[in-house]
Enzyme design. Sequence first.
Site, PDB file in Angstrom:
ATOM      1  N   LYS A 138     -28.750  39.576 -27.879  1.00  0.00           N
ATOM      2  CA  LYS A 138     -30.095  39.097 -28.188  1.00  0.00           C
ATOM      3  C   LYS A 138     -30.385  37.781 -27.472  1.00  0.00           C
ATOM      4  O   LYS A 138     -31.399  37.637 -26.801  1.00  0.00           O
ATOM      5  CB  LYS A 138     -30.263  38.918 -29.709  1.00  0.00           C
ATOM      6  CG  LYS A 138     -30.039  40.190 -30.481  1.00  0.00           C
ATOM      7  CD  LYS A 138     -30.212  40.001 -31.950  1.00  0.00           C
ATOM      8  CE  LYS A 138     -29.191  39.069 -32.586  1.00  0.00           C
ATOM      9  NZ  LYS A 138     -27.808  39.534 -32.527  1.00  0.00           N
ATOM     10  N   THR A 139     -29.450  36.863 -27.632  1.00  0.00           N
ATOM     11  CA  THR A 139     -29.657  35.556 -27.015  1.00  0.00           C
ATOM     12  C   THR A 139     -29.677  35.670 -25.499  1.00  0.00           C
ATOM     13  O   THR A 139     -30.529  35.101 -24.822  1.00  0.00           O
ATOM     14  CB  THR A 139     -28.541  34.590 -27.452  1.00  0.00           C
ATOM     15  OG1 THR A 139     -28.500  34.581 -28.874  1.00  0.00           O
ATOM     16  CG2 THR A 139     -28.787  33.194 -26.948  1.00  0.00           C
TER      17      THR A 139
ATOM     18  N   PRO B 173     -24.395  40.884 -34.556  1.00  0.00           N
ATOM     19  CA  PRO B 173     -23.927  39.846 -33.639  1.00  0.00           C
ATOM     20  C   PRO B 173     -23.389  40.427 -32.336  1.00  0.00           C
ATOM     21  O   PRO B 173     -22.795  41.507 -32.331  1.00  0.00           O
ATOM     22  CB  PRO B 173     -22.792  39.171 -34.413  1.00  0.00           C
ATOM     23  CG  PRO B 173     -23.001  39.538 -35.829  1.00  0.00           C
ATOM     24  CD  PRO B 173     -23.703  40.849 -35.840  1.00  0.00           C
ATOM     25  N   GLY B 174     -23.610  39.723 -31.271  1.00  0.00           N
ATOM     26  CA  GLY B 174     -22.994  40.067 -29.992  1.00  0.00           C
ATOM     27  C   GLY B 174     -23.620  41.223 -29.245  1.00  0.00           C
ATOM     28  O   GLY B 174     -23.031  41.755 -28.316  1.00  0.00           O
TER      29      GLY B 174
ATOM     30  N   LYS C 225     -22.669  56.297 -38.040  1.00  0.00           N
ATOM     31  CA  LYS C 225     -21.736  57.179 -38.752  1.00  0.00           C
ATOM     32  C   LYS C 225     -21.252  58.300 -37.833  1.00  0.00           C
ATOM     33  O   LYS C 225     -20.058  58.632 -37.803  1.00  0.00           O
ATOM     34  CB  LYS C 225     -22.421  57.762 -39.987  1.00  0.00           C
ATOM     35  CG  LYS C 225     -22.581  56.726 -41.103  1.00  0.00           C
ATOM     36  CD  LYS C 225     -23.336  57.296 -42.279  1.00  0.00           C
ATOM     37  CE  LYS C 225     -23.361  56.282 -43.429  1.00  0.00           C
ATOM     38  NZ  LYS C 225     -24.154  56.776 -44.556  1.00  0.00           N
TER      39      LYS C 225
ATOM     40  N   GLY D 183     -30.674  42.512 -34.617  1.00  0.00           N
ATOM     41  CA  GLY D 183     -29.498  43.357 -34.439  1.00  0.00           C
ATOM     42  C   GLY D 183     -28.244  42.613 -34.803  1.00  0.00           C
ATOM     43  O   GLY D 183     -28.263  41.403 -35.000  1.00  0.00           O
TER      44      GLY D 183
ATOM     45  N   SER E 249     -24.244  57.141 -50.505  1.00  0.00           N
ATOM     46  CA  SER E 249     -24.112  58.183 -49.488  1.00  0.00           C
ATOM     47  C   SER E 249     -22.784  58.926 -49.521  1.00  0.00           C
ATOM     48  O   SER E 249     -22.573  59.855 -48.757  1.00  0.00           O
ATOM     49  CB  SER E 249     -24.351  57.591 -48.101  1.00  0.00           C
ATOM     50  OG  SER E 249     -23.265  56.767 -47.741  1.00  0.00           O
TER      51      SER E 249
HETATM   52  N1  LIG Z   1     -26.234  45.168 -22.902  1.00  0.00           N
HETATM   53  C1  LIG Z   1     -25.479  44.181 -22.429  1.00  0.00           C
HETATM   54  N2  LIG Z   1     -25.212  44.095 -21.148  1.00  0.00           N
HETATM   55  C2  LIG Z   1     -24.457  43.101 -20.645  1.00  0.00           C
HETATM   56  N3  LIG Z   1     -23.945  42.101 -21.386  1.00  0.00           N
HETATM   57  C3  LIG Z   1     -24.183  42.123 -22.681  1.00  0.00           C
HETATM   58  C4  LIG Z   1     -24.982  43.146 -23.283  1.00  0.00           C
HETATM   59  N4  LIG Z   1     -25.063  42.901 -24.592  1.00  0.00           N
HETATM   60  C5  LIG Z   1     -24.378  41.766 -24.817  1.00  0.00           C
HETATM   61  N5  LIG Z   1     -23.852  41.279 -23.695  1.00  0.00           N
HETATM   62  C6  LIG Z   1     -23.056  40.066 -23.561  1.00  0.00           C
HETATM   63  O1  LIG Z   1     -22.421  39.805 -24.802  1.00  0.00           O
HETATM   64  C7  LIG Z   1     -22.338  38.430 -25.035  1.00  0.00           C
HETATM   65  C8  LIG Z   1     -22.871  38.088 -26.400  1.00  0.00           C
HETATM   66  O2  LIG Z   1     -24.264  38.249 -26.455  1.00  0.00           O
HETATM   67  P1  LIG Z   1     -25.267  37.287 -27.198  1.00  0.00           P
HETATM   68  O3  LIG Z   1     -24.665  35.970 -27.338  1.00  0.00           O
HETATM   69  O4  LIG Z   1     -26.583  37.392 -26.545  1.00  0.00           O
HETATM   70  O5  LIG Z   1     -25.302  37.977 -28.599  1.00  0.00           O
HETATM   71  P2  LIG Z   1     -26.336  37.819 -29.780  1.00  0.00           P
HETATM   72  O6  LIG Z   1     -26.964  39.149 -29.972  1.00  0.00           O
HETATM   73  O7  LIG Z   1     -27.224  36.685 -29.515  1.00  0.00           O
HETATM   74  O8  LIG Z   1     -25.389  37.544 -30.994  1.00  0.00           O
HETATM   75  P3  LIG Z   1     -25.604  36.649 -32.294  1.00  0.00           P
HETATM   76  O9  LIG Z   1     -26.447  37.442 -33.217  1.00  0.00           O
HETATM   77  O10 LIG Z   1     -24.230  36.469 -32.819  1.00  0.00           O
HETATM   78  O11 LIG Z   1     -26.233  35.404 -31.812  1.00  0.00           O
HETATM   79  C9  LIG Z   1     -23.111  37.749 -23.939  1.00  0.00           C
HETATM   80  O12 LIG Z   1     -22.207  37.243 -22.995  1.00  0.00           O
HETATM   81  C10 LIG Z   1     -23.928  38.862 -23.322  1.00  0.00           C
HETATM   82  O13 LIG Z   1     -24.170  38.656 -21.963  1.00  0.00           O
HETATM   83 MG   LIG Z   2     -27.288  34.771 -30.403  1.00  0.00          MG
END
Ligand SMILES: Nc1ncnc2c1ncn2[C@@H]1O[C@H](COP(=O)(O)OP(=O)(O)OP(=O)(O)O)[C@@H](O)[C@H]1O
Ligand SMILES: [Mg+2]
Length: 819
Positions: free
Chosen positions: A371-372, A367-368, A732, A365, A689
């Site tokens: 996932k992590t 960034p942010g 979209k 997915g 599109s």
């Molecule tokens: N569904 C959610 N509920 C609560 N907090 C969330 C949620 N999604 C993301 N966050 C918060 O957003 C912040 C960023 O998430 P994270 O670092 O896991 O992103 P990522 O998907 O790993 O991004 P990247 O691909 O850039 O590594 C974290 O502090 C996380 O706790």
């Molecule tokens: Mg990450």
Amino acid sequence: MLFRNDKNDDKEPGSNETQVPLLPLRDIIVFPHMVVPLFVGRQKSIRALEEATQKQEPIFLSSQKDAKTNDPTETDIYPIGTLGTVVQMLKLPDGTVKVLVEGKKRAKVVRFLTHPDFFLVGVEEIAEVVDRTPEVEALIREIHTTFENYVKLKKKIPPEMVMSVSSIADPSRLADTIVGHLGIKLEERQNLLEIFNAAERLEKVLGHMRAEIEILEVERRIRSRVKRQMERSQKEYYLNEQMRAIQKELGEKDEFKNEIQEIEDKVKQKKLSPEAKEKVEKELKKLKMMSPMSAEATVVRNYLEWILAIPWNEYTDEKLDIKEAEKILEEDHYGLDKVKQRILEYLAVQSLAGQIKGPILCLVGPPGVGKTSLGRSIARATGRKFVRISLGGVRDEAEIRGHRRTYIGALPGKIILSMKKAGSSNPVFLMDEVDKMSMDFRGDPSSALLEVLDPEQNQAFNDHYLDLDYDLSKVMFVTTANSMDRIPRPLQDRMEIIRIAGYTELEKLNIAKKYLVEKQRKANGLKAENIVLPDNTLLGLIRHYTKEAGVRSLEREIASLCRKVAVQVIKKDRDAKINIGARSLHKYLGPVKYRYGRADEEHKIGVTTGLAWTEMGGELLSTEATIMPGKGQLIITGQLGDVMKESAQAAMSYVRSRAELLGLEKDFYQKVDVHIHVPEGAIPKDGPSAGITMATSLVSALLRVPVHHDLAMTGEITLRGTILPIGGLKEKVLAAHRGGLKRVIIPQENAKDIEEIPQVILKTVEIDLVANMDDVLKKALVLEDPASFMKKKNVDPPEEPPPFGGQGQEEPRADILPQ
Ligand SMILES: Nc1ncnc2c1ncn2[C@@H]1O[C@H](COP(=O)(O)OP(=O)(O)OP(=O)(O)O)[C@@H](O)[C@H]1O
Ligand SMILES: [Mg+2]
């Protein structure tokens, strides 16, 4: 004739025979001109000496053939010897005699005479031949220089000898003098004595001298070599002893012993695999024999430390309570239902089957989106330890698998390093950014990952440094990526892909309300009442200060607000209650950073709202068309990609093919220039599109009929006006909703994607499914009489090409699909 001869009368007439006593010598040959001290013990010999001294006559000095013979007979004695005189004689108390004899002339025994007390012999002097040819002179010179060298090498000869030898000019005497200094055997000496030609003797002596010089030189070389070796080994021995003494003084030797003991103890505590155990024992044995300070010992010690530092069959208790796990996942993350569901399934299977042997989860997915942080949450929910490595920028297989121990400074790879960090054999192991790995000449890291991530192979993972099979089969691997297409195929194959799309505004609002504000408030040391962020404020943040699919920037902006509030709290009052309204956001964060496309206020001619997909989510993208008098030129501007340009041309061709039906002149395009422009420089524009959007703008401009302002559309157009499906529908539609649009026209074939769109959105945005362009125009243009539009007599609807594969559906185009 040298000696008086009055002893024997029966000598042969005419002979020069002299009758003298004979002294048999042991192990020595007396040459003429030689003065030799002798110790004489045998009675017979003493008598011979007494006879000679009493009568003041010469004595014949000749050697025994074998020194060991005590009572020699005639045949045991060399017939050729030297006539000499007794210079001095001394009787010693023990009955033996010490004499000093001097050789005078070579002589030969002619016959043995009988005498009761000693050997009496008849001898004849031997005449020596001395030719003083130039050859002999040369020989003499050569002898002199060689002798000098010889003396230098042979330390036993006093150096003065060189002087006295060099003063001897007589070749015969020279030869005899030198023989005395040669270290040669008795027989050889005797041979020399028996050579009567002085030149010949000199030559022989020279030969012997040279041979001996050679031997002496070799000896010297050997001696110096041996000496050097001795010195070196002595030095080493000495230094080692010294070092040992120093170590002892410092107590290091004991420390080393303690260290080995410590390692041994640790080995006992660890549940090493049999292979590892064997290896450790072997290395320990080696280590014990090494000097503790040596470089090799350090290498072995490091290696052992590594083996003992990583977990071997050490497990943390796993929580298999599904309800508890569900609670934890809910606690940490909002939404993400699909992912959470999948994780719970995973746990359920594990608690039933007792082990994990399913595919690896891969969270994909933008960034942010969490996932992590989900990975961390999974660890918490399952009661496992959590470790994470980032594969971003890893380009060398050795980073994963380590370097062989033979390299200086070698270390294990990231996998083993992380296992050490985890400290248990069953952690959740998050591999972040699998799509960011690259590869170069040093090898492909993904090939190492293939082994790690394959449940069939990873119970025997082989790190180059450890060089042992390490069991990774109890590790729960989770990987993350931003985009699928950069993950190597074979890796994709081993993983179960779980997509996390971007969040909707509503979801973001909820995440902020329920998680982010709370998290940042605590992180910044604020009390709950210190900061109040109403929904409108949060929405303002989401809309105007962030532009992202995830919530990372949103979290950052909230953190920034918290810091600003913290300053005020400190300045004013610890219990201050600060309410930040949407309007005051700019006071805290500066001017608005982003603006979103909004619906136009009124219907416009030639302007249609399209929808675009970007990594950050959906966007509104308006398309303008204008008609000018001209010669049939089609001008396309707005930094469009190739596919989008072609799409514009396809739209134009469609319009031309439908000219009649639209009420346009057949050759309308020859009299006008058409300009299509897509503003919004910040949005990357490509993909097909926008086809229907451009066609709509074109028709609107040509017919001078406005387009509905509260409508957006997306869809690919064929030359015949058929509408093909597009990707990224959810994003979209969300953008349309955010922009305040009421209706969205989408391709019929995207109907299946509608279920992804949250219900709340569908309540305010109406979705219109269309299959061909004619329908789009009917719905999009503001017509006075829609019923009669495009319904002229005698015009057939456009002929459709046969559908692909008989399915009536075209393959979706990869380039328009979001990841
Ligand atoms: N569904 C959610 N509920 C609560 N907090 C969330 C949620 N999604 C993301 N966050 C918060 O957003 C912040 C960023 O998430 P994270 O670092 O896991 O992103 P990522 O998907 O790993 O991004 P990247 O691909 O850039 O590594 C974290 O502090 C996380 O706790
Ligand atoms: Mg990450």
